[in-house]
Motif scaffolding. Structure first.
Motif, PDB file in Angstrom:
ATOM      1  N   ALA A  25       1.129  -1.303  -0.448  1.00 57.68           N
ATOM      2  CA  ALA A  25      -0.464  -0.266   0.056  1.00 57.68           C
ATOM      3  C   ALA A  25       0.906   1.210   0.103  1.00 57.68           C
ATOM      4  N   VAL A  26       2.325   0.862   1.039  1.00 57.03           N
ATOM      5  CA  VAL A  26       3.008   2.028   0.703  1.00 57.03           C
ATOM      6  C   VAL A  26       3.070   2.128  -0.842  1.00 57.03           C
ATOM      7  N   LEU A  27       3.860   2.108  -1.310  1.00 53.72           N
ATOM      8  CA  LEU A  27       4.365   1.451  -2.414  1.00 53.72           C
ATOM      9  C   LEU A  27       3.659   1.451  -3.130  1.00 53.72           C
ATOM     10  N   ALA A  28       2.180   1.300  -3.046  1.00 57.05           N
ATOM     11  CA  ALA A  28       1.663   2.125  -4.716  1.00 57.05           C
ATOM     12  C   ALA A  28       1.088   3.367  -4.147  1.00 57.05           C
ATOM     13  N   ALA A  29       1.104   3.862  -2.559  1.00 54.85           N
ATOM     14  CA  ALA A  29       0.671   5.393  -2.845  1.00 54.85           C
ATOM     15  C   ALA A  29       2.051   6.264  -3.413  1.00 54.85           C
ATOM     16  N   ASP A  30       3.222   5.659  -2.919  1.00 53.93           N
ATOM     17  CA  ASP A  30       4.028   6.126  -3.685  1.00 53.93           C
ATOM     18  C   ASP A  30       4.154   6.706  -5.526  1.00 53.93           C
ATOM     19  N   MET A  31       4.365   6.061  -5.249  1.00 60.63           N
ATOM     20  CA  MET A  31       3.557   5.533  -7.410  1.00 60.63           C
ATOM     21  C   MET A  31       3.070   6.585  -7.493  1.00 60.63           C
ATOM     22  N   ALA A  32       1.571   6.761  -7.027  1.00 59.19           N
ATOM     23  CA  ALA A  32       0.252   7.561  -7.276  1.00 59.19           C
ATOM     24  C   ALA A  32       1.651   9.142  -6.695  1.00 59.19           C
ATOM     25  N   THR A  72      -2.961 -12.090   0.218  1.00 61.64           N
ATOM     26  CA  THR A  72      -1.792 -12.304   0.751  1.00 61.64           C
ATOM     27  C   THR A  72      -1.229 -13.195   0.085  1.00 61.64           C
ATOM     28  N   SER A  73      -1.500 -14.540  -0.261  1.00 63.47           N
ATOM     29  CA  SER A  73      -1.116 -15.376  -1.395  1.00 63.47           C
ATOM     30  C   SER A  73       0.775 -14.855  -1.557  1.00 63.47           C
ATOM     31  N   PHE A  74       1.774 -15.822  -1.950  1.00 66.62           N
ATOM     32  CA  PHE A  74       2.366 -15.654  -2.892  1.00 66.62           C
ATOM     33  C   PHE A  74       2.444 -14.831  -3.998  1.00 66.62           C
ATOM     34  N   THR A  75       1.578 -15.727  -4.798  1.00 65.16           N
ATOM     35  CA  THR A  75       0.865 -15.471  -6.469  1.00 65.16           C
ATOM     36  C   THR A  75      -0.101 -13.820  -6.278  1.00 65.16           C
ATOM     37  N   ALA A  76      -0.267 -13.295  -5.200  1.00 67.92           N
ATOM     38  CA  ALA A  76      -1.193 -12.439  -5.180  1.00 67.92           C
ATOM     39  C   ALA A  76       0.207 -11.178  -5.028  1.00 67.92           C
ATOM     40  N   VAL A  77       0.709 -11.328  -3.907  1.00 68.61           N
ATOM     41  CA  VAL A  77       1.689 -10.453  -3.607  1.00 68.61           C
ATOM     42  C   VAL A  77       2.958 -10.338  -5.103  1.00 68.61           C
ATOM     43  N   PHE A  78       3.045 -10.755  -5.009  1.00 65.26           N
ATOM     44  CA  PHE A  78       3.890 -10.588  -6.285  1.00 65.26           C
ATOM     45  C   PHE A  78       3.764 -10.337  -7.378  1.00 65.26           C
ATOM     46  N   THR A  79       1.579 -11.098  -7.598  1.00 65.98           N
ATOM     47  CA  THR A  79       1.476 -10.025  -8.750  1.00 65.98           C
ATOM     48  C   THR A  79       1.334  -8.199  -8.948  1.00 65.98           C
ATOM     49  N   SER A  80       1.029  -8.248  -7.549  1.00 65.69           N
ATOM     50  CA  SER A  80       0.154  -6.501  -6.761  1.00 65.69           C
ATOM     51  C   SER A  80       1.999  -5.717  -7.106  1.00 65.69           C
ATOM     52  N   TYR A  81       3.232  -6.680  -7.152  1.00 64.40           N
ATOM     53  CA  TYR A  81       4.133  -6.227  -6.404  1.00 64.40           C
ATOM     54  C   TYR A  81       4.621  -5.929  -8.193  1.00 64.40           C
ATOM     55  N   ARG A  82       4.476  -6.235  -8.999  1.00 66.40           N
ATOM     56  CA  ARG A  82       5.088  -6.231 -10.178  1.00 66.40           C
ATOM     57  C   ARG A  82       3.988  -5.017 -10.919  1.00 66.40           C
ATOM     58  N   VAL A 109       3.305  -2.291  -9.803  1.00 63.44           N
ATOM     59  CA  VAL A 109       3.843  -1.716  -8.907  1.00 63.44           C
ATOM     60  C   VAL A 109       4.761  -1.179  -9.399  1.00 63.44           C
ATOM     61  N   LEU A 110       5.962  -2.088 -10.136  1.00 67.15           N
ATOM     62  CA  LEU A 110       7.094  -1.505 -11.054  1.00 67.15           C
ATOM     63  C   LEU A 110       6.436  -1.991 -11.933  1.00 67.15           C
ATOM     64  N   GLN A 111       5.623  -1.957 -12.930  1.00 66.86           N
ATOM     65  CA  GLN A 111       5.433  -1.808 -13.982  1.00 66.86           C
ATOM     66  C   GLN A 111       4.702  -0.423 -14.236  1.00 66.86           C
ATOM     67  N   ASP A 112       3.528   0.340 -13.224  1.00 65.16           N
ATOM     68  CA  ASP A 112       3.219   1.284 -13.154  1.00 65.16           C
ATOM     69  C   ASP A 112       4.641   2.315 -12.407  1.00 65.16           C
ATOM     70  N   THR A 113       5.761   2.420 -12.110  1.00 64.72           N
ATOM     71  CA  THR A 113       6.817   3.110 -12.082  1.00 64.72           C
ATOM     72  C   THR A 113       7.599   3.043 -12.903  1.00 64.72           C
TER      73      THR A 113
END
Length: 136
Positions: free
Chosen positions: A16-23, A93-103, A105-109
């Motif tokens: 959530a912090v990463l997404a807010a920073d990205m916004a 919060t499964s591994f797949t869900a967390v990695f997908t969300s992180y991915r 954020v990286l793409q948005d960045t």
């Protein structure tokens, strides 16, 4: 039994912090407050590409884990197999869900850095055109 709820809550908070920073970054770029030299931007994009490749590998591994482990045909084995399957590939919060969300954020960045670079080039071109007209 290990309780991973605090770890899961921490992952959600960090994303959530990463997404807010990205916004915030996206807002600064779109409002013209931030432009990025293409050379510096390319270095950032290269780093982001390497990180996305690594996350893609983690996603592939997590998806491979998202299956029922053969732990036997008994209540304990069934419960543990379901638990492992959910942690690897379930929602939230499964591994797949967390990695997908992180991915994402990286793409948005990466997209935002690309936009900041484009805006920098646009300003440089307008400035160059202005100087050319003044020199004539």
């Amino acid at each position: 039994m290990y309780d991973d709820q605090p770890v899961q809550a921490g992952m959600r908070e960090r994303l959530a912090v990463l997404a807010a920073d990205m916004a915030t970054l996206r807002h600064d770029v779109e409002s013209g407050q931030l432009r990025l030299d293409p050379e510096a931007g390319q270095q950032i994009r290269d780093m982001l590409a390497r990180q996305m490749e690594q996350v893609d590998g983690w996603l592939a591994q997590a998806r491979g884990l998202a299956r029922r482990a053969p732990l036997g045909q008994n209540p304990v084995g069934d419960a543990m197999a379901a638990k492992f399957e959910e942690r690897a590939g379930g929602g939230g919060t499964s591994f797949t869900a967390v990695f997908t969300s992180y991915r994402q954020v990286l793409q948005d960045t990466d997209d935002t850095v690309e936009e900041a670079m484009r805006r920098y080039r646009d300003v440089e071109e307008r400035t160059s055109e202005t100087f050319k007209r003044l020199a004539q």
